[in-house]
Design an enzyme around this catalytic site. Structure first.
Site, PDB file in Angstrom:
ATOM      1  N   ASP A 192      64.685  80.847  61.764  1.00 31.46           N
ATOM      2  CA  ASP A 192      63.515  81.310  62.292  1.00 31.46           C
ATOM      3  C   ASP A 192      63.587  82.773  61.750  1.00 31.46           C
ATOM      4  O   ASP A 192      63.093  83.133  60.788  1.00 31.46           O
ATOM      5  CB  ASP A 192      63.195  81.232  63.693  1.00 31.46           C
ATOM      6  CG  ASP A 192      62.065  81.853  64.253  1.00 31.46           C
ATOM      7  OD1 ASP A 192      61.125  82.066  63.648  1.00 31.46           O
ATOM      8  OD2 ASP A 192      61.872  82.237  65.629  1.00 31.46           O
ATOM      9  N   PHE A 215      56.849  76.554  68.337  1.00 35.66           N
ATOM     10  CA  PHE A 215      58.088  76.087  69.064  1.00 35.66           C
ATOM     11  C   PHE A 215      58.184  74.579  69.159  1.00 35.66           C
ATOM     12  O   PHE A 215      57.491  73.835  69.816  1.00 35.66           O
ATOM     13  CB  PHE A 215      58.148  76.812  70.289  1.00 35.66           C
ATOM     14  CG  PHE A 215      59.727  76.748  70.800  1.00 35.66           C
ATOM     15  CD1 PHE A 215      60.420  77.863  70.459  1.00 35.66           C
ATOM     16  CD2 PHE A 215      60.022  75.647  71.644  1.00 35.66           C
ATOM     17  CE1 PHE A 215      61.699  77.644  70.825  1.00 35.66           C
ATOM     18  CE2 PHE A 215      61.425  75.559  72.132  1.00 35.66           C
ATOM     19  CZ  PHE A 215      62.099  76.615  71.562  1.00 35.66           C
ATOM     20  N   ASP A 256      66.248  71.917  71.483  1.00 35.00           N
ATOM     21  CA  ASP A 256      65.898  72.028  72.901  1.00 35.00           C
ATOM     22  C   ASP A 256      64.852  72.992  73.207  1.00 35.00           C
ATOM     23  O   ASP A 256      64.473  74.051  72.519  1.00 35.00           O
ATOM     24  CB  ASP A 256      67.062  72.225  73.657  1.00 35.00           C
ATOM     25  CG  ASP A 256      67.710  73.807  73.574  1.00 35.00           C
ATOM     26  OD1 ASP A 256      67.610  74.350  72.323  1.00 35.00           O
ATOM     27  OD2 ASP A 256      68.104  74.113  74.541  1.00 35.00           O
ATOM     28  N   ARG A 313      66.474  67.343  73.608  1.00 35.98           N
ATOM     29  CA  ARG A 313      67.256  67.198  72.354  1.00 35.98           C
ATOM     30  C   ARG A 313      67.426  65.649  72.056  1.00 35.98           C
ATOM     31  O   ARG A 313      67.479  65.380  70.766  1.00 35.98           O
ATOM     32  CB  ARG A 313      68.975  67.539  72.615  1.00 35.98           C
ATOM     33  CG  ARG A 313      68.988  69.027  72.607  1.00 35.98           C
ATOM     34  CD  ARG A 313      70.546  69.396  72.794  1.00 35.98           C
ATOM     35  NE  ARG A 313      70.722  70.652  73.369  1.00 35.98           N
ATOM     36  CZ  ARG A 313      70.466  71.930  72.614  1.00 35.98           C
ATOM     37  NH1 ARG A 313      70.230  71.895  71.417  1.00 35.98           N
ATOM     38  NH2 ARG A 313      70.876  73.073  73.331  1.00 35.98           N
TER      39      ARG A 313
HETATM   40  P1  5GP Z   1      67.126  82.856  63.884  1.00 33.89           P
HETATM   41  O1  5GP Z   1      66.985  82.143  62.548  1.00 33.89           O
HETATM   42  O2  5GP Z   1      65.864  83.064  64.612  1.00 33.89           O
HETATM   43  O3  5GP Z   1      68.383  83.763  64.316  1.00 33.89           O
HETATM   44  O4  5GP Z   1      67.630  81.544  65.116  1.00 33.89           O
HETATM   45  C1  5GP Z   1      67.608  80.352  64.920  1.00 33.89           C
HETATM   46  C2  5GP Z   1      67.715  79.824  66.317  1.00 33.89           C
HETATM   47  O5  5GP Z   1      66.706  80.221  67.151  1.00 33.89           O
HETATM   48  C3  5GP Z   1      67.742  78.353  66.053  1.00 33.89           C
HETATM   49  O6  5GP Z   1      69.119  77.940  66.008  1.00 33.89           O
HETATM   50  C4  5GP Z   1      67.351  77.822  67.428  1.00 33.89           C
HETATM   51  O7  5GP Z   1      68.260  77.748  68.164  1.00 33.89           O
HETATM   52  C5  5GP Z   1      66.167  78.901  67.819  1.00 33.89           C
HETATM   53  N1  5GP Z   1      64.963  78.405  67.342  1.00 33.89           N
HETATM   54  C6  5GP Z   1      64.137  79.026  66.617  1.00 33.89           C
HETATM   55  N2  5GP Z   1      62.880  78.623  66.516  1.00 33.89           N
HETATM   56  C7  5GP Z   1      62.789  77.448  67.345  1.00 33.89           C
HETATM   57  C8  5GP Z   1      62.165  76.387  67.546  1.00 33.89           C
HETATM   58  O8  5GP Z   1      60.955  76.127  67.254  1.00 33.89           O
HETATM   59  N3  5GP Z   1      62.513  75.222  68.602  1.00 33.89           N
HETATM   60  C9  5GP Z   1      63.780  75.589  68.899  1.00 33.89           C
HETATM   61  N4  5GP Z   1      63.952  74.347  69.992  1.00 33.89           N
HETATM   62  N5  5GP Z   1      64.574  76.439  68.805  1.00 33.89           N
HETATM   63  C10 5GP Z   1      64.297  77.365  67.841  1.00 33.89           C
END
Ligand code: 5GP
Length: 186
Positions: A109, A158, A165, A171
């Site tokens: 993300d 999301f 989760d 999950r």
């Molecule tokens: P980033 O890239 O922002 O550091 O974080 C990635 C993490 O954010 C992922 O491993 C997950 O845990 C969480 N995350 C980001 N977007 C989503 C989403 O749409 N759904 C879920 N379940 N987790 C997300």
């Protein structure tokens, strides 16, 4: 699994990615990784907990000798967005020195978690570090981070299921769906 069951009541009716599409894409990624890592010292690392289903399916599609390891990082933030402050909750069991590391993540993300982990493993002497992510949300990116293997590019919603989760739930849904906003707005 029956998509009209209680398990599915909090996700939008139209599934974002049904299980058949996931399986097909994971197979293709496994073939690409098999070609790219011939005669290398491959260690596939699951970033817990979200990647476990993807990881378990992906390594069975990689037709090469490999070893596995696990790591858990948490990024403090609110329930649907990460903050960028990464904390290692569980570290790898073995040294990465001289190894070709493939980090397996559920979703990229902001990119902060993987950017942090990549820098950390580079400092520890890994020969190479690549990233395989099931999902990529490019609109959420806050740092310069591109995965080497991407399952699906998705919009900025999301999502849950297939390992992902919300508050540790959903999950075990075999498909990927968009969580109904009423669940986290309550
Ligand atoms: P980033 O890239 O922002 O550091 O974080 C990635 C993490 O954010 C992922 O491993 C997950 O845990 C969480 N995350 C980001 N977007 C989503 C989403 O749409 N759904 C879920 N379940 N987790 C997300």
């Amino acid at each position: 699994m029956d998509t009209t069951s209680k398990l599915y009541q909090d996700i939008e009716n139209e599934l974002l990615i049904p299980r058949e599409k996931i399986a097909e894409r994971v197979r293709t990624l496994g073939e690409q990784i098999t070609q790219d890592y011939q005669d290398r010292n491959l260690v596939v690392v699951s970033i817990l907990n979200g990647s476990v289903l993807f990881f378990a399916d992906l390594i069975r599609e990689i037709d090469l000798p490999l070893t596995i390891d696990f790591m858990q990082a948490s990024s403090y933030g609110d329930s649907t967005r990460s903050s960028g402050f990464v904390h290692i909750k569980k570290d790898l069991d073995r040294s990465v020195e001289g190894k070709d590391i493939l980090l397996v993540e559920d979703i990229v993300d902001s990119g902060r978690t993987l950017s942090y982990l990549k820098t950390m493993l580079k400092k520890r002497g890994a020969s190479s570090i690549r990233i395989a992510t099931l999902l990529d949300k490019p609109e959420g990116r806050q740092v310069d981070m591109e995965a080497d293997y991407v399952g699906f590019i998705i919009p900025n919603a999301f999502v849950v299921g297939y390992g992902l989760d919300y508050s540790e739930r959903y999950r075990n849904i075999p498909d990927i769906g968009i969580l109904r906003p009423r669940v986290y707005q309550e």
